[in-house]
Design a protein around this motif. Sequence first.
Motif, mmCIF file in Angstrom:
data_model
loop_
_atom_site.group_PDB
_atom_site.id
_atom_site.type_symbol
_atom_site.label_atom_id
_atom_site.label_comp_id
_atom_site.label_asym_id
_atom_site.label_seq_id
_atom_site.Cartn_x
_atom_site.Cartn_y
_atom_site.Cartn_z
ATOM 1 N N ILE A 68 34.561 72.958 50.418
ATOM 2 C CA ILE A 68 33.885 73.413 51.632
ATOM 3 C C ILE A 68 33.983 74.935 51.688
ATOM 4 O O ILE A 68 35.076 75.490 51.532
ATOM 5 C CB ILE A 68 34.524 72.813 52.893
ATOM 6 N N THR A 109 33.234 78.660 53.716
ATOM 7 C CA THR A 109 33.010 79.267 55.035
ATOM 8 C C THR A 109 32.714 80.756 54.941
ATOM 9 O O THR A 109 32.620 81.419 55.977
ATOM 10 C CB THR A 109 34.240 79.062 55.946
ATOM 11 N N LEU A 116 29.554 75.316 55.201
ATOM 12 C CA LEU A 116 29.698 75.298 56.648
ATOM 13 C C LEU A 116 29.207 76.607 57.266
ATOM 14 O O LEU A 116 28.368 76.611 58.144
ATOM 15 C CB LEU A 116 31.156 75.053 57.052
ATOM 16 N N CYS A 128 34.791 72.859 64.184
ATOM 17 C CA CYS A 128 33.767 72.399 63.247
ATOM 18 C C CYS A 128 34.388 72.044 61.900
ATOM 19 O O CYS A 128 34.051 71.011 61.299
ATOM 20 C CB CYS A 128 32.697 73.486 63.081
ATOM 21 N N ILE A 129 35.307 72.876 61.416
ATOM 22 C CA ILE A 129 35.978 72.594 60.145
ATOM 23 C C ILE A 129 36.773 71.300 60.246
ATOM 24 O O ILE A 129 36.695 70.428 59.365
ATOM 25 C CB ILE A 129 36.906 73.769 59.755
ATOM 26 N N THR A 189 34.542 68.256 60.290
ATOM 27 C CA THR A 189 33.960 68.011 58.973
ATOM 28 C C THR A 189 34.961 67.323 58.071
ATOM 29 O O THR A 189 34.638 66.340 57.371
ATOM 30 C CB THR A 189 33.494 69.339 58.340
#
Length: 331
Positions: A7, A9, A49, A64-65, A68
Amino acid sequence: MNKLLLITTGGTIASEQTDEGLAPSLSSQQLADFIGGLTAEYDVEVEDLFQLDSSNIQPEEWQCIARTIAREYPNYDGIVLTHGTDTMAYTAAVLSFMLRNVPIPVVITGSQLPIRHPLTDGVENLRCAFAMACSKKPGVYLAFDRKVILGTRAVKVRTTGFDAFESVNCPPAAVVDAGGLKFNESILPKMEGGFVLEDRLCTDVFLMKLIPGLNPEIFDMLLKMNYKGIVIEAFGAGGLNFIRRDLIAQLQKIVEYGISVVVCSQCLYERSDFTIYQAGQKALQSGVVQGFDMTTEAAVTKLMWALGQTEKSEEVKRVFATNFVGEISLT
């Protein structure tokens, strides 16, 4: 072959030079393509993301992280999260609290130089993060400069050095040497019960570093601004001035209003102990909560998390009297 989720960011690792300086621009797929030889050892899927400088990652991004990861973790053996270094320690700490009993390794990493730079440290940090993500050691970790640190014990201590992070008041969870990835089993998080996403946060938390002569009226301002919690970095083992400028009397006032106050030490290493000195004992009598050997990042995010679950001061005290994921030494 271990199945991993990468993921992204943003952060320095995904940055490129612009007219205004470095800015995140690489997508997760571009990042994965750039390190293709590294990811060939794993079955890696990628997810974008954000493309943010970590200075812009705030509680809404943390949620949000966390959501997810909560959605995706059943499909993977481990998760690697790339992130800018400036607020990485805050993100690592808060995820440690929000992802209760996460059953797989969640490993955060980044770099001091962009991945495209010929001297980047990003590839080595990702190599370490991927290895930790395959370790079957559940928990939230930060991997940097061949060290793996508990998410609640990491602190950024250098602005440009590759050894940017240290594990404060706790040995690293693992280190890389000629023998490979070596674990310190005694400090790895102990998962008790099933996974629970606890992603409610209270953002009305203020961090204050004491200086000699601080005007106690600042607490009146915080009260008027409706802050629900305050973390104070006190002097030494736990000193607060009470002569002429009586901070302790003001603390007692705001505690009586229902504001939770956590007091730590300004010193990076070792623990605070408010029982040693008169000033510390007076502070305890005012109703503040001791932070002991917690990092500032862990204390701030734990208070945000605790106040997200309850506004009752006594319940917040109970939360801070509990060691959830190695964030505090209570003995």
